[in-house]
Design an enzyme around this catalytic site. Structure first.
Site, PDB file in Angstrom:
ATOM      1  CG  ASP A  77      -2.070  -0.946   0.895  1.00 26.04           C
ATOM      2  OD1 ASP A  77      -2.604  -0.960  -0.188  1.00 26.04           O
ATOM      3  OD2 ASP A  77      -2.562  -1.550   1.774  1.00 26.04           O
ATOM      4  CG  ASP A 122      -7.868  -3.439  -3.507  1.00 28.71           C
ATOM      5  OD1 ASP A 122      -8.066  -4.389  -4.111  1.00 28.71           O
ATOM      6  OD2 ASP A 122      -8.179  -2.809  -2.270  1.00 28.71           O
TER       7      ASP A 122
HETATM    8  N1  GLY Z   1      -7.390  -1.025  -0.685  1.00 28.73           N
HETATM    9  C1  GLY Z   1      -8.163  -1.514   0.387  1.00 28.73           C
HETATM   10  C2  GLY Z   1      -9.620  -1.395  -0.004  1.00 28.73           C
HETATM   11  O1  GLY Z   1     -10.108  -0.712  -1.078  1.00 28.73           O
HETATM   12  O2  GLY Z   1     -10.679  -1.316   0.849  1.00 28.73           O
END
Ligand code: GLY
Length: 414
Positions: free
Chosen positions: A130, A190
């Protein structure tokens, strides 16, 4: 009254109405929302101070992981903040940078720096994918908008940390380390969002391995994460020795075979950005196919603000996910610049989303824990953050508004 007088009155009223309509300034959705955001984010900053002061964790914990950024709102309406290691820690700082970009008021730069600095520790965090969200949406904007040469190295360190998670045999970056009993090497859709940091690092350093990792990840994801209709699986698990796919499941969606709405939005944004960075037409076609999935889906509501999962079982009695709508709107503005027969339609959809959010989903000034938009859903299947404000919904809202403003004023987006 005589007929003549009635007719004169009617003509006068019609003329009066016509003149007032003509003189009415067209509504400026961008200015309106930035004015609202200026007041609401000042309030949010005050709330962060109160929340930090009220933190009831023991002093060791507080010192080890101070609360640095708003994330969402609790049931009693109070602000929930997170420490720097949370995946959402960069978005509030990012909003403040967007405020600075739009207003040029140094007050916002000062605040942005204040909320960006505490995230620096994350540049060496090799335990998550992330880092794009955490570092590039905070220090990345700071580097772009402010005279802070030291931010460049912070972004570069973060890019190295992210690249350290690349698994060459599978051609992907590992997303998560948690749930080791369930997955070997999970990759979530994601993850496409975090590639932007690597594309930047490649251009900045001249080290093409960043570029190659990003492109390999995008290609492997394009091959394994999508169904024929361009619905996406949320989690694809890889064997890092053979590179084989072990299984395809969900974490935040309704079911393994359903299409989790925010996942579709991340995919659309991610492939649009990857086309920008590579100019490879396959990525552009892929982004367009994802748009097609979203906007022809029978479960997409008329106001274009989607339910949290396209296959949620109780539609229309399911919560919406405003965050998916703002991510989608922002991506559509970019996609509308890349030509093709639907480009005007993409902008029109994005405009409609922003208009409907402004009219029907906005938070109340000086309330709602300082957030801009209501009705997002973090993880309904996890019974978490259902129908609440979320900081990343607001971040992409401001980003989409800025993109709209730049496009309409013939300014470059990047
Ligand atoms: N990247 C985590 C979410 O979209 O909840």
């Amino acid at each position: 009254m005589k007929t003549k007088t009635v007719i004169s009155l009617l003509v006068f009223t019609a003329l009066f109405l016509w003149t007032s309509c003509k003189n009415e300034k067209p509504r400026d959705i961008v200015a309106e929302n930035f004015e609202f955001a200026a007041q609401q984010l000042e309030y949010a900053v005050l709330l962060t101070e109160e929340t930090v002061n009220k933190d009831t964790r023991d002093s060791l914990k507080k010192a080890a992981s101070p609360l640095v950024s708003p994330r969402t709102m609790s049931n009693d309406g109070s602000l929930i903040m997170v420490p720097a290691r949370d995946w959402t820690s960069g978005f509030f700082a990012g909003e403040l940078w967007y405020m600075y970009e739009y207003t040029k008021d140094p007050k916002w730069e000062e605040l942005a720096v204040r909320f960006t600095s505490p995230l620096e520790s994350q540049k060496l965090n090799k335990g998550t994918h992330d880092l794009g969200f955490m570092i590039f949406d905070s220090f990345g904007h700071g580097m772009r908008l402010s005279d802070k040469p030291e931010y460049k190295e912070i972004n570069m360190d973060a890019a190295r940390s992210l690249a350290s998670r690349y698994k060459p045999n599978a051609g992907i970056i590992r997303s998560w380390d948690h749930n080791g009993q369930k997955w070997d090497c999970p990759v979530i859709i994601d993850n496409m969002m975090n590639l932007e940091l690597l594309f930047w690092a490649s251009k900045e350093s001249g080290d093409t391995s960043f570029y190659d990792i990003a492109v390999n990840h995008a290609n492997t994801t394009m091959k394994n994460h999508f169904r024929e209709d361009y619905g996406t699986w949320h989690v694809v698990d890889y064997d890092t020795i053979t590179g084989e796919v072990r299984n395809k499941t969900t974490h935040q969606g309704f079911a393994d075979e359903s299409s989790w709405t925010r996942g579709e939005a991340w995919a659309l944004y991610g492939y649009t950005m990857t086309y920008r960075e590579t100019k490879d037409e396959d990525f552009l076609t892929h982004a367009r196919n994802i748009v097609n999935f979203i906007f022809t889906h029978p479960n997409l509501p008329e106001d274009l603000i989607p339910y949290w999962d396209f296959d949620a079982p109780e539609i229309p009695n399911e919560p919406r996910d405003v965050s998916a709508a703002t991510i989608t709107a922002s991506a559509l503005y970019e996609l509308s610049l890349y030509g093709g027969e639907k480009s005007a339609q993409y902008k029109e959809w994005a405009d409609t989303i922003l208009k409907n959010l402004t009219n029907h989903y906005r938070a109340t000034l000086q309330s709602d824990a300082g957030f801009l938009l209501l009705h997002s859903t973090g993880g309904k299947s996890l019974n978490s953050e259902i129908d609440v404000p979320l900081v990343y919904a607001d971040y992409y809202f401001l980003e989409a508004l800025l993109r709209k403003s730049k496009i309409e004023n013939n300014l470059p987006l990047f």
